[in-house]
Design a protein around this motif. Structure first.
Motif, mmCIF file in Angstrom:
data_model
loop_
_atom_site.group_PDB
_atom_site.id
_atom_site.type_symbol
_atom_site.label_atom_id
_atom_site.label_comp_id
_atom_site.label_asym_id
_atom_site.label_seq_id
_atom_site.Cartn_x
_atom_site.Cartn_y
_atom_site.Cartn_z
ATOM 1 N N LEU A 153 -26.633 -2.369 -1.935
ATOM 2 C CA LEU A 153 -26.272 -2.681 -0.556
ATOM 3 C C LEU A 153 -24.769 -2.610 -0.278
ATOM 4 O O LEU A 153 -24.360 -2.110 0.782
ATOM 5 C CB LEU A 153 -26.818 -4.056 -0.166
ATOM 6 N N ILE A 160 -34.684 -7.857 4.691
ATOM 7 C CA ILE A 160 -33.436 -7.548 3.997
ATOM 8 C C ILE A 160 -32.282 -7.344 4.984
ATOM 9 O O ILE A 160 -31.123 -7.553 4.648
ATOM 10 C CB ILE A 160 -33.618 -6.308 3.093
ATOM 11 N N GLU A 204 -29.921 -10.335 5.375
ATOM 12 C CA GLU A 204 -28.928 -10.500 4.324
ATOM 13 C C GLU A 204 -27.849 -9.417 4.394
ATOM 14 O O GLU A 204 -26.691 -9.674 4.066
ATOM 15 C CB GLU A 204 -29.625 -10.514 2.968
ATOM 16 N N TYR A 205 -28.226 -8.228 4.832
ATOM 17 C CA TYR A 205 -27.235 -7.172 4.993
ATOM 18 C C TYR A 205 -26.201 -7.554 6.055
ATOM 19 O O TYR A 205 -25.045 -7.099 6.000
ATOM 20 C CB TYR A 205 -27.922 -5.864 5.365
ATOM 21 N N TYR A 225 -30.421 -4.675 -4.294
ATOM 22 C CA TYR A 225 -29.295 -5.523 -3.895
ATOM 23 C C TYR A 225 -27.947 -5.054 -4.446
ATOM 24 O O TYR A 225 -26.933 -5.119 -3.728
ATOM 25 C CB TYR A 225 -29.585 -6.989 -4.222
ATOM 26 N N ASP A 268 -35.422 -9.929 -7.383
ATOM 27 C CA ASP A 268 -35.423 -10.900 -6.303
ATOM 28 C C ASP A 268 -34.539 -12.106 -6.643
ATOM 29 O O ASP A 268 -33.713 -12.056 -7.537
ATOM 30 C CB ASP A 268 -36.852 -11.323 -5.956
ATOM 31 N N LEU A 296 -23.836 -9.199 -3.184
ATOM 32 C CA LEU A 296 -23.116 -8.584 -2.070
ATOM 33 C C LEU A 296 -21.629 -8.879 -2.118
ATOM 34 O O LEU A 296 -20.834 -8.171 -1.489
ATOM 35 C CB LEU A 296 -23.684 -9.081 -0.738
ATOM 36 N N ASP A 316 -34.553 -2.707 -7.908
ATOM 37 C CA ASP A 316 -33.841 -3.714 -7.130
ATOM 38 C C ASP A 316 -32.762 -2.991 -6.317
ATOM 39 O O ASP A 316 -32.008 -2.168 -6.855
ATOM 40 C CB ASP A 316 -33.219 -4.718 -8.103
ATOM 41 N N ARG A 336 -29.797 -13.886 -4.652
ATOM 42 C CA ARG A 336 -29.613 -12.432 -4.712
ATOM 43 C C ARG A 336 -28.457 -11.958 -3.835
ATOM 44 O O ARG A 336 -27.915 -10.877 -4.062
ATOM 45 C CB ARG A 336 -30.905 -11.725 -4.304
ATOM 46 N N THR A 337 -28.054 -12.754 -2.852
ATOM 47 C CA THR A 337 -26.932 -12.329 -2.010
ATOM 48 C C THR A 337 -25.602 -12.422 -2.738
ATOM 49 O O THR A 337 -24.596 -11.888 -2.257
ATOM 50 C CB THR A 337 -26.868 -13.140 -0.703
#
Length: 402
Positions: A297, A310, A313-314, A294, A54, A201, A292, A197-198
């Motif tokens: 993704l 979620i 954030e995607y 992330y 997280d 990405l 996890d 956590r983003t």
């Protein structure tokens, strides 16, 4: 023992635990006020101590890599997580170990994703507490949900604990009203930083593979190079009859994926089981419930979900999202939403499995008329739709500690 008696005993234990937690927090705050806390010692925990993951995970990794003046410590109940972090050279302890308890008693800042159970709740009273939280609140939370039903004396204990949160991080000003309502805290306690956590990405985060099913991640990375890959991340339901595993036809789904030369990776809650072995379906992969997701993704061409936060954030990746809220009327009435579901779900919404198959087929065929809607939702909930969010949280906490 009758089910009613079990529920009664569970409630009694929960209520007693909250009362003791509030009392212990106040006592430790008094004692640590005498002894003092180290402003450069930061302790991190997540998900009631059960995982390295997280937002706390990504802030921990960022601070450890870029801020040598800050001593960062991870605490967890999960001995495997502690061992994995130590192997990589990080400082980590079981949250009830003597060394772990001492460091939590001395920590100047404590970071949480859920509540004080993320760390040793008996040892952190008096520390500056930063709640990184675990998602934009589509569903009603905390005081707008289960906490309102507590007996008066237990509500008072919970209110005391919530007021110990010095800062709560948000992704954007558009989320402020829901969190103010859910946490019953003044707006000044909230800070718009985005979620650490983003960062996964937008760029590679060193050691982000700790706490990740690396074999599954490697499979997704390999498959996504030449095929369309979808992720299915449904919300957990307490009622077994309403769980996602009961609302998908794996045979039909596998045939559809095969027709489009695509793959689907599924992550279910630890308490949810599929009756069929996924090894029977070459187009469907299982993501272990502990992993996890992330780092996975960016390798997904589309996301399938229902109410999981979620998906917000995607949206930062600006890729299609398919919604499968097969129990929307009952879920809305029982859990409740802060926002009108149809206004914040920029993608096809399927109410039954046939509709889901049709939506997935259109998405795989490139039929995606939702770019403008995705942009509108992204702007509504994210003030900073880019990387660097862990650094922003660090700056906010550093300013708080000055």
């Amino acid at each position: 023992m009758p089910a009613s008696d079990r529920r009664l005993r569970w409630r009694f234990r929960r209520y007693a635990s909250l009362l003791l937690e509030a009392a212990a927090h106040a006592l430790v705050a008094f004692l640590s006020g005498i002894v003092g806390r180290d402003a450069d010692l930061w302790v991190f925990g997540a998900r009631e101590g059960e995982a390295f993951g997280d937002n706390a995970k990504y802030l921990f990794l960022h601070v450890a890599a870029t801020r040598p003046g800050i001593r960062v410590v991870w605490v967890s109940r999960d001995r495997d997580a502690v061992r994995a972090l130590r192997t990589r050279g990080y400082e980590a302890y079981h949250l009830f170990s003597p060394r772990g308890v001492l460091l939590q008693f001395r920590a100047g800042v404590v970071f949480l994703t859920h509540n004080f159970k993320d760390v040793n709740r008996w040892a952190v009273g008096g520390a500056t507490t930063v709640v990184l939280w675990h998602g934009i609140a589509l569903k009603r939370i905390s005081w707008d949900a289960e906490l309102a039903e507590l007996p008066p004396i237990v509500r008072s204990a919970s209110r005391y604990l919530y007021r110990r949160y010095d800062r709560v991080t948000l992704t954007g000003r558009g989320t402020l009203d829901s969190f103010v309502s859910g946490f019953r805290l003044p707006p000044s306690r909230f800070v718009v930083t985005g979620y650490p956590r983003t960062d996964a990405l937008f760029d590679s985060v060193p050691d982000a593979d700790v706490g990740v099913a690396t074999g599954t991640l490697a499979d997704l990375r390999r498959l996504s190079a030449e095929h369309d890959v979808l992720l299915y991340l449904p919300t957990f339901r307490e009622n077994p009859a309403e769980r996602a595993s009961e609302r998908i036809d794996l045979d039909a789904l596998d045939r559809l994926l095969d027709a489009h030369d695509a793959y689907l990776a599924v992550k279910l809650h630890p308490d949810e089981r599929l009756e069929r072995d996924l090894d029977e379906y070459p187009r469907i992969l299982r993501i272990p419930s502990w992993s996890d997701v992330y780092p996975m993704l960016p390798h997904a061409d589309a996301l399938v979900t229902d109410y999981s936060s979620i998906y917000f954030e995607y949206l930062l990746l600006d890729r299609p999202v398919v919604f499968y809220p097969y129990d929307l009327p009952s879920y809305r009435s029982e859990r409740g939403f802060y926002y009108a579901y149809d206004e914040v779900t920029p993608g096809p919404v399927a109410s039954d499995f046939d509709g889901l198959l049709a939506a997935i087929e259109r998405t795989l065929a490139g039929d995606d008329p939702y770019e403008t809607e995705r942009c509108a939702v992204r702007r509504r909930f994210f003030d900073h739709p880019a990387g660097g969010r862990a650094a922003a949280v660090f700056d906010a906490v550093a300013a708080l500690m000055e």
